[in-house]
Design a protein around this motif. Structure first.
Motif, PDB file in Angstrom:
ATOM      1  N   HIS A   1      -0.185  -6.326   0.594  1.00 54.82           N
ATOM      2  CA  HIS A   1       1.015  -7.156   0.676  1.00 54.82           C
ATOM      3  C   HIS A   1       0.908  -8.300  -0.315  1.00 54.82           C
ATOM      4  CE1 HIS A   1      -1.771  -9.057   3.535  1.00 54.82           C
ATOM      5  NE2 HIS A   1      -1.045 -10.163   3.480  1.00 54.82           N
TER       6      HIS A   1
ATOM      7  N   ALA B   1       8.838  -3.101  -1.339  1.00 53.04           N
ATOM      8  CA  ALA B   1       9.551  -4.335  -1.013  1.00 53.04           C
ATOM      9  C   ALA B   1       8.767  -5.587  -1.377  1.00 53.04           C
ATOM     10  CB  ALA B   1       9.911  -4.360   0.476  1.00 53.04           C
ATOM     11  N   ASP B   2       7.456  -5.470  -1.540  1.00 47.62           N
ATOM     12  CA  ASP B   2       6.645  -6.629  -1.927  1.00 47.62           C
ATOM     13  C   ASP B   2       6.388  -6.698  -3.425  1.00 47.62           C
ATOM     14  OD1 ASP B   2       6.496  -7.415   0.693  1.00 47.62           O
ATOM     15  OD2 ASP B   2       4.313  -7.506   0.783  1.00 47.62           O
TER      16      ASP B   2
ATOM     17  N   HIS C   1       4.261   2.576   5.408  1.00 54.09           N
ATOM     18  CA  HIS C   1       5.033   1.335   5.291  1.00 54.09           C
ATOM     19  C   HIS C   1       5.007   0.667   6.653  1.00 54.09           C
ATOM     20  CE1 HIS C   1       9.213  -0.690   4.970  1.00 54.09           C
ATOM     21  NE2 HIS C   1       8.294  -1.493   4.459  1.00 54.09           N
TER      22      HIS C   1
ATOM     23  N   PRO D   1       6.152  -2.708   7.828  1.00 50.55           N
ATOM     24  CA  PRO D   1       6.791  -4.015   7.626  1.00 50.55           C
ATOM     25  C   PRO D   1       6.633  -4.926   8.834  1.00 50.55           C
ATOM     26  CG  PRO D   1       8.427  -2.373   8.212  1.00 50.55           C
ATOM     27  CD  PRO D   1       7.126  -1.629   8.018  1.00 50.55           C
TER      28      PRO D   1
ATOM     29  N   THR E   1       4.892  -8.832   6.077  1.00 49.04           N
ATOM     30  CA  THR E   1       5.820  -9.061   4.969  1.00 49.04           C
ATOM     31  C   THR E   1       6.756  -7.855   4.942  1.00 49.04           C
ATOM     32  OG1 THR E   1       4.431  -7.931   3.342  1.00 49.04           O
ATOM     33  CG2 THR E   1       4.086 -10.320   3.613  1.00 49.04           C
ATOM     34  N   PRO E   2       7.883  -7.944   4.233  1.00 53.50           N
ATOM     35  CA  PRO E   2       8.804  -6.805   4.216  1.00 53.50           C
ATOM     36  C   PRO E   2       8.198  -5.536   3.623  1.00 53.50           C
ATOM     37  CG  PRO E   2       9.949  -8.804   3.557  1.00 53.50           C
ATOM     38  CD  PRO E   2       8.494  -9.160   3.632  1.00 53.50           C
ATOM     39  N   GLY E   3       7.261  -5.683   2.685  1.00 53.33           N
ATOM     40  CA  GLY E   3       6.697  -4.518   2.016  1.00 53.33           C
ATOM     41  C   GLY E   3       5.256  -4.236   2.350  1.00 53.33           C
TER      42      GLY E   3
ATOM     43  N   THR F   1       6.729 -12.359   8.937  1.00 50.06           N
ATOM     44  CA  THR F   1       8.125 -12.657   8.612  1.00 50.06           C
ATOM     45  C   THR F   1       9.073 -12.115   9.677  1.00 50.06           C
ATOM     46  OG1 THR F   1       8.319 -10.657   7.262  1.00 50.06           O
ATOM     47  CG2 THR F   1       7.673 -12.680   6.139  1.00 50.06           C
ATOM     48  N   ASP F   2       8.663 -11.051  10.358  1.00 45.79           N
ATOM     49  CA  ASP F   2       9.470 -10.451  11.431  1.00 45.79           C
ATOM     50  C   ASP F   2       8.498  -9.983  12.497  1.00 45.79           C
ATOM     51  OD1 ASP F   2      10.909  -8.595  13.086  1.00 45.79           O
ATOM     52  OD2 ASP F   2      12.450  -8.459  11.534  1.00 45.79           O
TER      53      ASP F   2
ATOM     54  N   GLN G   1       9.112  -6.468  14.099  1.00 49.59           N
ATOM     55  CA  GLN G   1       8.731  -5.394  13.176  1.00 49.59           C
ATOM     56  C   GLN G   1       7.221  -5.252  13.110  1.00 49.59           C
ATOM     57  OE1 GLN G   1      10.394  -6.010   9.262  1.00 49.59           O
ATOM     58  NE2 GLN G   1      11.942  -4.446   9.603  1.00 49.59           N
TER      59      GLN G   1
END
Length: 248
Positions: free
Chosen positions: A68, A93-94, A158, A160, A163-165, A197-198, A201
């Motif tokens: 990440h 995404a990262d 993946h 997430p 981080t998103p990625g 971040t989430d 998720q």
């Protein structure tokens, strides 16, 4: 920065422990090597020294996989690329953050995480590390990809949330899972990594990895890698409860 003492976790896998952000080294065919993550900025000389202890020359480093975009995982990638010519792989995404095209998304902190983040940031500032250098991502990774040139199956997940990625790598032949920061380790158990971040998720990604069978080495970004019946440790975890009111 002191050179970490490599610890062998599997026939093809070594743990390079750092105070913040672990690095993992894996053998490739034809005497090549790969790294998963690169520590904070300024870690490259210590990483190269550790690889030298394992018999690897700088030119032997072929791939750097970044789980990440956080500074304690991609921080020395640019320096290592300059020293070795290695290719960089990262989650789709990262990749824009790693390359400096997009700003880092801040974490959604729980009350229990705020004092820990302040402590970590103070420690990094006191260490006087060099500034972050961004790096080109040569190969963008997606869920379900496999890695070329490793001589054994390596599956990209993946995952997430941190981080998103964020990505993880699963090597089913040796029961190895490299999780980045989605999974952390407290004494004798697996925990959800902080600073996500989430959070929802991240918890879902944790459970996806816990569903994998036959894990013998879960290589976390922070804490001691989980070994032995690592699948049982992952499935006994309660990530929904972690970091709500302090240390898990």
């Amino acid at each position: 920065m002191e050179t970490p003492a490599p610890r062998r976790l599997a026939p093809d896998l070594w743990h390079l422990p750092f105070p913040v952000g672990h690095v993992y080294a894996l053998t490739l065919p034809d005497d090549g090597w790969a790294l998963v993550d690169t520590g904070v900025p300024g870690s490259a000389p210590a990483i190269l020294d550790a690889l030298a202890q394992l018999g690897a020359h700088p030119a032997d480093l072929r791939q750097i996989v970044l789980t990440h975009s956080h500074i304690d995982h991609m921080g020395s990638a640019a320096d290592l690329v300059e020293a070795t010519g290695a290719r960089v792989l990262a989650g789709a995404a990262d990749a824009p953050v790693i390359q400096g095209h997009t700003p880092e998304l801040p974490p959604a902190l729980t009350d229990g995480e705020r004092p820990l983040l302040a402590q970590v940031q103070a420690g990094l500032a006191a260490a006087g590390q060099p500034p972050l250098r961004h790096v080109t991502v040569d190969t963008v990774l997606h869920d379900g990809d496999t890695l070329d040139g490793w001589g054994r199956p390596v599956h990209v997940l993946h995952v997430p949330g941190h981080t998103p990625g964020s990505i993880a790598l699963h090597l089913p032949g040796t029961g190895t899972l490299l999780t980045g920061d989605t999974v952390g380790a407290a004494p004798g158990r697996a925990v959800l990594g902080p600073f996500n971040t989430d959070r929802a998720q991240a918890i879902a990604s944790f459970h996806r990895m816990a569903a994998l069978d036959g894990l013998r080495a879960v290589c976390v970004g922070h804490g001691t890698p989980l070994t032995g019946d690592a699948t049982a440790l992952m499935r006994q975890a309660t990530p929904e409860k972690d970091w709500l009111h302090g240390m898990p």
